[in-house]
Write a protein that holds these residues in place. Structure first.
Motif, PDB file in Angstrom:
ATOM      1  N   GLU A   1       0.859  -1.184   0.000  1.00 50.99           N
ATOM      2  CA  GLU A   1       0.000   0.000   0.000  1.00 50.99           C
ATOM      3  C   GLU A   1       0.897   1.237   0.000  1.00 50.99           C
ATOM      4  OE1 GLU A   1      -3.931   0.801   2.411  1.00 50.99           O
ATOM      5  OE2 GLU A   1      -2.184   1.118   3.696  1.00 50.99           O
TER       6      GLU A   1
ATOM      7  N   ILE B   1       0.828   5.229  -0.037  1.00 49.78           N
ATOM      8  CA  ILE B   1      -0.057   6.371   0.187  1.00 49.78           C
ATOM      9  C   ILE B   1       0.741   7.654  -0.009  1.00 49.78           C
ATOM     10  CG2 ILE B   1      -1.625   7.539   1.771  1.00 49.78           C
ATOM     11  CD1 ILE B   1      -2.005   4.878   3.221  1.00 49.78           C
TER      12      ILE B   1
ATOM     13  N   LEU C   1      -2.690   5.159  -3.302  1.00 43.89           N
ATOM     14  CA  LEU C   1      -3.739   6.034  -2.781  1.00 43.89           C
ATOM     15  C   LEU C   1      -3.152   7.427  -2.625  1.00 43.89           C
ATOM     16  CD1 LEU C   1      -4.953   3.645   0.046  1.00 43.89           C
ATOM     17  CD2 LEU C   1      -6.066   4.005  -2.158  1.00 43.89           C
TER      18      LEU C   1
ATOM     19  N   ASP D   1      -4.029  10.717  -0.522  1.00 41.65           N
ATOM     20  CA  ASP D   1      -4.871  11.183   0.584  1.00 41.65           C
ATOM     21  C   ASP D   1      -4.522  12.606   0.974  1.00 41.65           C
ATOM     22  OD1 ASP D   1      -6.148   8.746   0.735  1.00 41.65           O
ATOM     23  OD2 ASP D   1      -5.068   8.053   2.512  1.00 41.65           O
TER      24      ASP D   1
END
Length: 139
Positions: free
Chosen positions: A96, A98, A133, A135
């Protein structure tokens, strides 16, 4: 009568190579670890585990080395963090990634799609899964 024989040219490329800033160089786990430390954050304090995961996939390693430049070309960001997704089966690892930015949410979604598409187009042969991602950054 003379017979002509053709010579066959072969290039040997060592298997242990990695991609760095547009050129190949000998694979060095310490160098990858240092690059990760210098450019990314690890909220779960799992740098060694992520470094070993990335080092197993040459295409993913290329992504990691190119990621800061790719992201900075698309948006201003405050930090990039790496972790393994917690919502998956413990035997399945998905990296993941981010990216935190102070841009407004609507723009962040567009940038997330753009960065994901860029990475998929440039690096289609990754062995391992990852998710990107973008954010909002909160101070």
């Amino acid at each position: 009568m003379k017979f002509f024989s053709t010579q066959k040219l072969e290039i040997q490329i060592p298997e242990e190579t990695t991609y760095k800033d547009g050129y190949f160089m000998p694979k060095n786990d310490n160098q990858l670890e240092q690059f990760l430390k210098d450019h990314f954050e690890f909220p779960s304090d799992n740098l060694n585990e992520i470094q070993k995961f990335v080092a197993q996939d040459d295409e993913l390693e290329k992504i990691i080395y190119d990621l800061p430049q790719i992201v900075s070309n698309e948006l201003t960001y405050n930090k990039i963090s790496f972790d393994f997704m917690k919502e998956t089966d413990s035997t399945e690892k998905i990296l993941e990634i981010i990216i935190y930015s102070e841009l407004e949410s609507k723009i962040l979604l567009q940038k997330e799609d753009l960065i994901c598409n860029l990475l998929i187009d440039r690096y289609p042969k990754t062995l391992f899964e990852y998710i990107i991602l973008v954010d909002p950054y909160e101070r």
